[in-house]
Design a protein around this motif. Structure first.
Motif, PDB file in Angstrom:
ATOM      1  N   ALA A   5       0.851  -1.195   0.000  1.00  0.00           N
ATOM      2  CA  ALA A   5       0.000   0.000   0.000  1.00  0.00           C
ATOM      3  C   ALA A   5       0.878   1.233   0.000  1.00  0.00           C
ATOM      4  O   ALA A   5       1.917   1.269   0.657  1.00  0.00           O
ATOM      5  CB  ALA A   5      -0.920   0.012   1.224  1.00  0.00           C
ATOM      6  N   ALA A   6       0.449   2.226  -0.751  1.00  0.00           N
ATOM      7  CA  ALA A   6       1.200   3.478  -0.805  1.00  0.00           C
ATOM      8  C   ALA A   6       0.249   4.626  -1.072  1.00  0.00           C
ATOM      9  O   ALA A   6      -0.661   4.510  -1.894  1.00  0.00           O
ATOM     10  CB  ALA A   6       2.266   3.416  -1.893  1.00  0.00           C
ATOM     11  N   LEU A   7       0.453   5.714  -0.362  1.00  0.00           N
ATOM     12  CA  LEU A   7      -0.284   6.945  -0.628  1.00  0.00           C
ATOM     13  C   LEU A   7       0.497   7.641  -1.731  1.00  0.00           C
ATOM     14  O   LEU A   7       1.511   8.276  -1.476  1.00  0.00           O
ATOM     15  CB  LEU A   7      -0.358   7.803   0.644  1.00  0.00           C
ATOM     16  N   VAL A   8       0.046   7.466  -2.963  1.00  0.00           N
ATOM     17  CA  VAL A   8       0.846   7.921  -4.097  1.00  0.00           C
ATOM     18  C   VAL A   8       0.618   9.383  -4.448  1.00  0.00           C
ATOM     19  O   VAL A   8       1.438   9.975  -5.142  1.00  0.00           O
ATOM     20  CB  VAL A   8       0.626   7.039  -5.351  1.00  0.00           C
ATOM     21  N   VAL A 100       0.425  -8.728   7.386  1.00  0.00           N
ATOM     22  CA  VAL A 100       1.241  -7.540   7.208  1.00  0.00           C
ATOM     23  C   VAL A 100       1.130  -7.030   5.769  1.00  0.00           C
ATOM     24  O   VAL A 100       1.070  -7.803   4.826  1.00  0.00           O
ATOM     25  CB  VAL A 100       2.721  -7.838   7.552  1.00  0.00           C
ATOM     26  N   VAL A 101       1.109  -5.718   5.652  1.00  0.00           N
ATOM     27  CA  VAL A 101       1.083  -5.048   4.359  1.00  0.00           C
ATOM     28  C   VAL A 101       2.341  -4.194   4.265  1.00  0.00           C
ATOM     29  O   VAL A 101       2.671  -3.474   5.202  1.00  0.00           O
ATOM     30  CB  VAL A 101      -0.165  -4.143   4.236  1.00  0.00           C
ATOM     31  N   GLU A 102       3.062  -4.293   3.146  1.00  0.00           N
ATOM     32  CA  GLU A 102       4.198  -3.402   2.936  1.00  0.00           C
ATOM     33  C   GLU A 102       3.636  -2.011   2.658  1.00  0.00           C
ATOM     34  O   GLU A 102       2.754  -1.861   1.823  1.00  0.00           O
ATOM     35  CB  GLU A 102       5.024  -3.855   1.730  1.00  0.00           C
ATOM     36  N   CYS A 103       4.149  -1.015   3.382  1.00  0.00           N
ATOM     37  CA  CYS A 103       3.582   0.321   3.252  1.00  0.00           C
ATOM     38  C   CYS A 103       4.641   1.383   2.993  1.00  0.00           C
ATOM     39  O   CYS A 103       5.747   1.298   3.528  1.00  0.00           O
ATOM     40  CB  CYS A 103       2.854   0.725   4.534  1.00  0.00           C
ATOM     41  N   GLY A 116       8.764  -2.674   0.637  1.00  0.00           N
ATOM     42  CA  GLY A 116       9.549  -3.570  -0.200  1.00  0.00           C
ATOM     43  C   GLY A 116       9.038  -3.569  -1.626  1.00  0.00           C
ATOM     44  O   GLY A 116       8.481  -2.577  -2.098  1.00  0.00           O
ATOM     45  N   VAL A 117       9.181  -4.681  -2.303  1.00  0.00           N
ATOM     46  CA  VAL A 117       8.804  -4.785  -3.717  1.00  0.00           C
ATOM     47  C   VAL A 117       7.299  -4.600  -3.908  1.00  0.00           C
ATOM     48  O   VAL A 117       6.865  -3.919  -4.840  1.00  0.00           O
ATOM     49  CB  VAL A 117       9.269  -6.130  -4.317  1.00  0.00           C
ATOM     50  N   ALA A 118       6.473  -5.186  -3.039  1.00  0.00           N
ATOM     51  CA  ALA A 118       5.020  -5.033  -3.176  1.00  0.00           C
ATOM     52  C   ALA A 118       4.611  -3.574  -3.003  1.00  0.00           C
ATOM     53  O   ALA A 118       3.728  -3.077  -3.702  1.00  0.00           O
ATOM     54  CB  ALA A 118       4.289  -5.921  -2.166  1.00  0.00           C
ATOM     55  N   CYS A 119       5.263  -2.879  -2.102  1.00  0.00           N
ATOM     56  CA  CYS A 119       5.000  -1.453  -1.896  1.00  0.00           C
ATOM     57  C   CYS A 119       5.393  -0.657  -3.139  1.00  0.00           C
ATOM     58  O   CYS A 119       4.658   0.229  -3.588  1.00  0.00           O
ATOM     59  CB  CYS A 119       5.766  -0.973  -0.667  1.00  0.00           C
ATOM     60  N   GLN A 120       6.563  -0.968  -3.706  1.00  0.00           N
ATOM     61  CA  GLN A 120       6.993  -0.292  -4.939  1.00  0.00           C
ATOM     62  C   GLN A 120       6.012  -0.558  -6.081  1.00  0.00           C
ATOM     63  O   GLN A 120       5.712   0.338  -6.874  1.00  0.00           O
ATOM     64  CB  GLN A 120       8.403  -0.756  -5.333  1.00  0.00           C
ATOM     65  N   LEU A 121       5.491  -1.771  -6.130  1.00  0.00           N
ATOM     66  CA  LEU A 121       4.486  -2.109  -7.137  1.00  0.00           C
ATOM     67  C   LEU A 121       3.220  -1.280  -6.916  1.00  0.00           C
ATOM     68  O   LEU A 121       2.613  -0.797  -7.874  1.00  0.00           O
ATOM     69  CB  LEU A 121       4.187  -3.607  -7.084  1.00  0.00           C
ATOM     70  N   ALA A 122       2.842  -1.082  -5.667  1.00  0.00           N
ATOM     71  CA  ALA A 122       1.668  -0.251  -5.362  1.00  0.00           C
ATOM     72  C   ALA A 122       1.901   1.193  -5.812  1.00  0.00           C
ATOM     73  O   ALA A 122       0.990   1.844  -6.329  1.00  0.00           O
ATOM     74  CB  ALA A 122       1.361  -0.296  -3.867  1.00  0.00           C
ATOM     75  N   ILE A 123       3.109   1.686  -5.631  1.00  0.00           N
ATOM     76  CA  ILE A 123       3.430   3.049  -6.067  1.00  0.00           C
ATOM     77  C   ILE A 123       3.260   3.170  -7.573  1.00  0.00           C
ATOM     78  O   ILE A 123       2.610   4.102  -8.066  1.00  0.00           O
ATOM     79  CB  ILE A 123       4.860   3.450  -5.627  1.00  0.00           C
TER      80      ILE A 123
END
Length: 149
Positions: A5-8, A100-103, A116-123
């Protein structure tokens, strides 16, 4: 399944959330390398083109969390910080249902781990507007003005 998850875009209130398996994350790493080695705006056309082919699930929550908290704080004449905590608590109930969620740094959820990578993918998904858009602005406003959580 990995979650990120990311607040983009805090100005537009876009919170991107993705779910991806190990294969999709490995492929995303390769895509980032092919597109210049960094997941950033200048590489977005390349990243978007290739990432859109991955088997990921992504949701773009339209929240305008800061704008709504500012407006509600003014209307209720209470500190904005109180309302931001309520808004993040609402989002916490929505997104922290299974592990857990990568944030990204701006995301304030109880289930957040590092970016991590999942967070970067969210971005990338958020910047590229890849995914289903869910508009939560009215619900957040309702929660903050009624005092629900």
């Amino acid at each position: 399944m990995h979650r990120g998850a990311a607040l983009v875009d805090w100005r537009r209130g876009v919170l991107a959330y993705v779910e991806a398996d190990d294969y999709a994350l490995e492929e995303f790493k390769k895509i980032v390398e092919l597109c210049g080695g960094l997941a950033e705006r200048r590489n977005l056309p390349c990243l978007t083109s290739l990432t859109s082919r991955l088997g990921i699930r992504s949701v773009l929550y339209i929240t305008d969390i800061y704008g709504i908290a500012n407006s509600a704080a003014f209307e209720k004449r209470i500190p904005r910080a109180t309302l931001l905590r309520k808004a993040w608590a609402y989002l916490n109930e929505l997104l922290c249902t299974s592990g857990v969620v990568e944030c990204g740094d701006e995301v304030q959820l109880s289930c957040c781990g590092g970016c991590g990578v999942a967070c970067q993918l969210a971005i990338v998904a958020g910047l590229a507007r890849l995914g289903i858009e869910v508009d939560l602005r009215e619900k957040l406003r309702e929660v903050l003005l009624r005092g629900e959580s």
